[in-house]
Design a protein around this motif. Structure first.
Motif, PDB file in Angstrom:
ATOM      1  N   TRP A  90       0.827  -1.211   0.000  1.00 37.76           N
ATOM      2  CA  TRP A  90       0.000   0.000   0.000  1.00 37.76           C
ATOM      3  C   TRP A  90       0.857   1.255   0.000  1.00 37.76           C
ATOM      4  CZ3 TRP A  90      -5.219   0.392   2.980  1.00 37.76           C
ATOM      5  CH2 TRP A  90      -6.116  -0.561   2.464  1.00 37.76           C
ATOM      6  N   VAL A  91       1.929   1.237   0.771  1.00 38.96           N
ATOM      7  CA  VAL A  91       2.874   2.350   0.824  1.00 38.96           C
ATOM      8  C   VAL A  91       4.253   1.761   0.544  1.00 38.96           C
ATOM      9  CG1 VAL A  91       3.791   4.284   2.146  1.00 38.96           C
ATOM     10  CG2 VAL A  91       1.448   3.501   2.567  1.00 38.96           C
ATOM     11  N   VAL A  92       4.904   2.243  -0.509  1.00 37.57           N
ATOM     12  CA  VAL A  92       6.153   1.645  -0.969  1.00 37.57           C
ATOM     13  C   VAL A  92       7.264   2.699  -0.981  1.00 37.57           C
ATOM     14  CG1 VAL A  92       7.308   0.437  -2.862  1.00 37.57           C
ATOM     15  CG2 VAL A  92       4.869   0.023  -2.423  1.00 37.57           C
ATOM     16  N   GLY A  93       8.362   2.408  -0.324  1.00 41.91           N
ATOM     17  CA  GLY A  93       9.514   3.304  -0.324  1.00 41.91           C
ATOM     18  C   GLY A  93      10.618   2.761  -1.224  1.00 41.91           C
ATOM     19  N   ILE A  94      11.103   3.568  -2.138  1.00 40.39           N
ATOM     20  CA  ILE A  94      12.162   3.155  -3.064  1.00 40.39           C
ATOM     21  C   ILE A  94      13.328   4.132  -2.929  1.00 40.39           C
ATOM     22  CG2 ILE A  94      12.781   2.779  -5.471  1.00 40.39           C
ATOM     23  CD1 ILE A  94       9.813   2.239  -6.039  1.00 40.39           C
ATOM     24  N   ILE A  95      14.522   3.592  -2.742  1.00 45.06           N
ATOM     25  CA  ILE A  95      15.714   4.422  -2.585  1.00 45.06           C
ATOM     26  C   ILE A  95      16.654   4.211  -3.766  1.00 45.06           C
ATOM     27  CG2 ILE A  95      16.812   2.638  -1.138  1.00 45.06           C
ATOM     28  CD1 ILE A  95      18.270   4.911   0.333  1.00 45.06           C
ATOM     29  N   ALA A  96      17.246   5.287  -4.248  1.00 42.58           N
ATOM     30  CA  ALA A  96      18.213   5.202  -5.343  1.00 42.58           C
ATOM     31  C   ALA A  96      19.366   4.291  -4.938  1.00 42.58           C
ATOM     32  CB  ALA A  96      18.740   6.598  -5.675  1.00 42.58           C
TER      33      ALA A  96
END
Length: 268
Positions: A90-96
């Protein structure tokens, strides 16, 4: 654009300060952060309302960022399932730089203009979703590129930055610009800027989850019961909400495996 986040600190000769002086001066600077956040509550409100509407219709909320900003996005996203009992997507965090970058900096990952969209495509992001770019400087190519491609695909975009008039904010349909001023340690945006982003993320995700009905009264009735402390908290919530004694509340929680379901069952 002028980057206040890169301006010289208002303090100098830090190495000549005593530990007490260092701590007091950092604390003095930190006290300015909530006031900066207060000024942008209308901006946060607009993004929270837009995100809530999308998620009520089955959409998801994505965060993209690099370095400290990316880590804060991953942190906020990872805390939503245990706090509110929502699915992990539902809530997705993506880091470089990928998950490796959570613990160890990946060189030049933030400079790749195209990579964010490639990362987002792995999750099949679409116009039902919301994308929020996190960049203290407001100039991170990874974030700019992701927001730009999302706009091209009619996806609602927002951002949390700490400079005014930044390229990231220019790409976002719902920009949040929290200007906290120069850092105590010049350019170290993990300090005030990071604190500001954390505060805004707390406000954003919590307000969205309340709008989605994941809170009852002021209680986390959908929290995941993953340790003894949380089980005990759940029992106390059931006792308070239903007026039952501890043994009954514990029995209800064991039977239904959910604080919300236990409360609902007690009133049937």
């Amino acid at each position: 654009m002028e980057r206040i986040t890169e301006k010289d600190s208002d303090y100098n000769n830090l190495e000549a300060m005593s530990v007490r002086e260092i701590l007091e001066n950092i604390n003095n600077e930190d006290q300015t952060v909530p006031r900066a956040v207060e000024k942008v509550i209308p901006q946060i409100e607009r993004l929270a309302e837009a995100a809530s509407e999308k998620m009520k219709s089955g959409g998801r909320m994505f965060y993209i960022g690099a370095g400290t900003s990316g880590r804060l996005g991953v942190l906020d996203a990872s805390e939503c399932p245990p706090t509110f009992g929502v699915p992990f997507d539902w809530v997705v965090g993506i880091i470089a730089g990928g998950d490796t970058a959570i613990r160890r900096a990946v060189e030049f990952a933030e400079d790749d203009f195209d990579q964010a969209w490639l990362d987002l495509k792995e999750f099949h992001i679409n116009e039902d979703d919301v994308l929020i770019g996190l960049a203290a400087s407001g100039t991170t190519p990874y974030v700019i590129g992701g927001l730009r491609k999302a706009n091209e695909h009619n996806i609602i975009t927002g951002c949390i930055v700490c400079n005014s008039g930044s390229p990231v904010a220019a790409e976002a349909k719902f920009p949040i610009e929290v200007v906290v001023g120069p850092e105590f340690l010049t350019g170290s945006t993990r300090m005030k800027s990071g604190t500001a982003q954390k505060l805004v993320l707390n406000m954003l995700s919590t307000s969205v989850m309340i709008q989605l009905g994941r809170v009852h009264g002021n209680k986390m009735v959908d929290m995941q019961l993953t340790n003894k402390k949380l089980v005990e908290r759940g029992i106390k919530i059931i006792m308070k909400e239903t007026g039952t004694e501890q043994p009954t509340a514990a029995e209800l929680l064991l039977k239904y495996g959910s604080v919300r379901k236990a409360i609902e069952a007690s009133f049937k």
